[in-house]
Design an enzyme around this catalytic site. Structure first.
Site, PDB file in Angstrom:
ATOM      1  N   ARG A   8       9.535 -32.054 -50.560  1.00  0.00           N
ATOM      2  CA  ARG A   8       8.941 -32.771 -51.811  1.00  0.00           C
ATOM      3  C   ARG A   8       7.450 -32.711 -51.937  1.00  0.00           C
ATOM      4  O   ARG A   8       7.132 -32.220 -53.302  1.00  0.00           O
ATOM      5  CB  ARG A   8       9.052 -34.214 -51.411  1.00  0.00           C
ATOM      6  N   THR A   9       6.788 -32.720 -50.996  1.00  0.00           N
ATOM      7  CA  THR A   9       5.146 -32.772 -51.287  1.00  0.00           C
ATOM      8  C   THR A   9       4.864 -31.257 -51.656  1.00  0.00           C
ATOM      9  O   THR A   9       3.967 -30.930 -52.568  1.00  0.00           O
ATOM     10  CB  THR A   9       4.201 -33.172 -50.273  1.00  0.00           C
TER      11      THR A   9
ATOM     12  N   LYS B 149      -0.962 -16.053 -35.030  1.00  0.00           N
ATOM     13  CA  LYS B 149      -1.405 -14.886 -34.358  1.00  0.00           C
ATOM     14  C   LYS B 149      -2.624 -15.340 -33.508  1.00  0.00           C
ATOM     15  O   LYS B 149      -3.451 -14.252 -33.309  1.00  0.00           O
ATOM     16  CB  LYS B 149      -1.575 -13.647 -35.156  1.00  0.00           C
TER      17      LYS B 149
ATOM     18  N   ARG C 122      -1.617 -29.324 -45.709  1.00  0.00           N
ATOM     19  CA  ARG C 122      -0.905 -30.235 -44.808  1.00  0.00           C
ATOM     20  C   ARG C 122      -0.941 -29.811 -43.440  1.00  0.00           C
ATOM     21  O   ARG C 122      -0.986 -28.405 -43.280  1.00  0.00           O
ATOM     22  CB  ARG C 122       0.576 -30.266 -45.192  1.00  0.00           C
TER      23      ARG C 122
ATOM     24  N   HIS D 299      -2.196 -39.742 -45.949  1.00  0.00           N
ATOM     25  CA  HIS D 299      -1.159 -38.972 -46.980  1.00  0.00           C
ATOM     26  C   HIS D 299      -1.739 -39.730 -48.456  1.00  0.00           C
ATOM     27  O   HIS D 299      -0.761 -40.238 -49.049  1.00  0.00           O
ATOM     28  CB  HIS D 299      -0.008 -39.125 -46.594  1.00  0.00           C
TER      29      HIS D 299
HETATM   30  C1  NCD Z   1       6.084 -38.244 -45.506  1.00  0.00           C
HETATM   31  C2  NCD Z   1       5.173 -37.386 -44.686  1.00  0.00           C
HETATM   32  O1  NCD Z   1       5.554 -36.222 -44.640  1.00  0.00           O
HETATM   33  O2  NCD Z   1       4.389 -38.234 -44.263  1.00  0.00           O
HETATM   34  N1  NCD Z   1       6.748 -37.481 -46.474  1.00  0.00           N
HETATM   35  C3  NCD Z   1       6.474 -36.964 -47.705  1.00  0.00           C
HETATM   36  O3  NCD Z   1       5.309 -36.740 -47.536  1.00  0.00           O
HETATM   37  N2  NCD Z   1       7.254 -37.155 -48.657  1.00  0.00           N
HETATM   38  C4  NCD Z   1       6.871 -39.187 -44.820  1.00  0.00           C
HETATM   39  C5  NCD Z   1       7.881 -38.604 -43.623  1.00  0.00           C
HETATM   40  O4  NCD Z   1       7.900 -37.389 -43.391  1.00  0.00           O
HETATM   41  O5  NCD Z   1       8.968 -39.490 -43.381  1.00  0.00           O
END
Ligand code: NCD
Length: 310
Positions: A58-59, A86, A108, A136
């Site tokens: 999603r993100t 590496k 991320r 987040h």
């Molecule tokens: C969350 C995350 O990655 O922190 N999900 C997300 O970003 N949509 C929560 C999760 O992974 O449960």
């Protein structure tokens, strides 16, 4: 006063005015996203690098769509195909990409603090898309957008966050922003997933009935096995579901117009039953995903203008 940083790392850095600035701009972008021609020229010629050192559906997609709707050149690289595998350090990887005249990093990473670490060592914008158990912020902002869209204001709202609070960056970013906005936050989860959560100063509930009752919105969380030291943080999934999962039956004490949020991915039948997840009258899960693109467009817009002094 408007948000003035080139980075978005933590919701702790956001004032009430900053949050409204982001949400108001996101409303304009949501309208744009409903047009046939979903495109703004704002970031034409700008290069956005989606740097995902940890899994995401999603993100990552949401940021890529947001960056493209603003006409930027968006590129993706993921942990599995990056040279950090590496032995290259994170900063070396970032510096090398930056040498190609890129402008914005979406980061991320599984280490808490990674986004801040990079942000303070690069002249580019850095947007934290999730760093370990830490934060987040864009998820919290899209949750807030969704809650505001439903209730029209944040006044007198109570939000419950239920599940693996200890390992949840979504919970942290939401708690900080909600406390800034004066929203009452209640927390509930199994004791082994509630460690160190007293420091937030939120109300801690003793059972599911207490967690569900009186709340306007309930955020359900996934068990973050990948962030837990313990391979079996809960003895049985059936028991987790029974005592900490949400189903229509468990919602008897809930307010009539309550909404249920979840950042995804959902583990159906564990923290959330399908009878709740798939009921469009109460579940806002797909609206959250829709709103995520608009909120991320707003954030890209703001941090890039801050970087360039526009
Ligand atoms: C969350 C995350 O990655 O922190 N999900 C997300 O970003 N949509 C929560 C999760 O992974 O449960």
């Amino acid at each position: 006063m408007a948000y003035s940083k080139k980075d978005l790392i933590s919701t702790k850095d956001l004032t009430t005015e900053d949050i409204y600035q982001i949400l108001n701009l996101a409303k304009d972008y949501k309208n744009l996203n409903l047009q046939n021609e979903k495109k703004s020229p704002l970031l034409k010629g700008v290069t956005v690098v989606n740097s995902f050192f940890e899994n995401s559906t999603r993100t990552r997609t949401s940021f890529e769509i947001a960056a493209k709707r603003l006409s930027s050149d968006a590129i993706n690289f993921t942990a599995s195909n990056s040279s950090t595998n590496k032995g290259e350090t994170l900063i070396d990887t970032i510096k090398n990409i930056e040498s190609m005249q890129t402008d914005i990093f979406i980061m991320r990473h599984s280490s808490s603090g990674a986004a801040q670490f990079v942000a303070s060592r690069t002249p580019s914008c850095v947007i934290n898309a999730g760093d370990g158990c830490n934060e987040h912020p864009t998820q919290a902002l899209l949750d807030l957008f969704t809650i505001h869209e439903k209730f029209g204001s944040f006044n007198n709202l109570t939000v419950s966050i239920i599940g693996d609070i200890a390992h949840s960056r979504v919970a942290r970013s939401n708690i900080y922003a909600m406390q800034t906005l004066g929203i009452k936050v209640k927390l509930f989860g199994p004791p082994q997933m509630m460690q160190y959560t007293k420091v937030f100063g939120c109300e801690i509930c003793k059972d599911m009935d207490e967690a569900v009752s009186g709340s306007d919105a309930i955020i359900m969380l996934r068990i973050q096995l990948e962030r837990s030291d313990d391979e079996t943080p809960f003895p049985s999934i059936r028991e987790y579901c029974r005592y900490f999962g949400l189903s229509k039956t468990r919602m008897q004490k809930a307010k009539e117009n309550v909404i249920i949020l979840h950042p995804g991915p959902i583990n159906r039948g564990v923290e959330l039953n399908s009878d709740v997840a798939d009921d469009p009258r109460i579940s806002t899960i797909l609206s959250q995903v829709e709103n995520g693109v608009a909120v991320r467009m707003a954030i890209l817009d703001i941090v890039y203008k801050n970087l360039k002094g526009l």
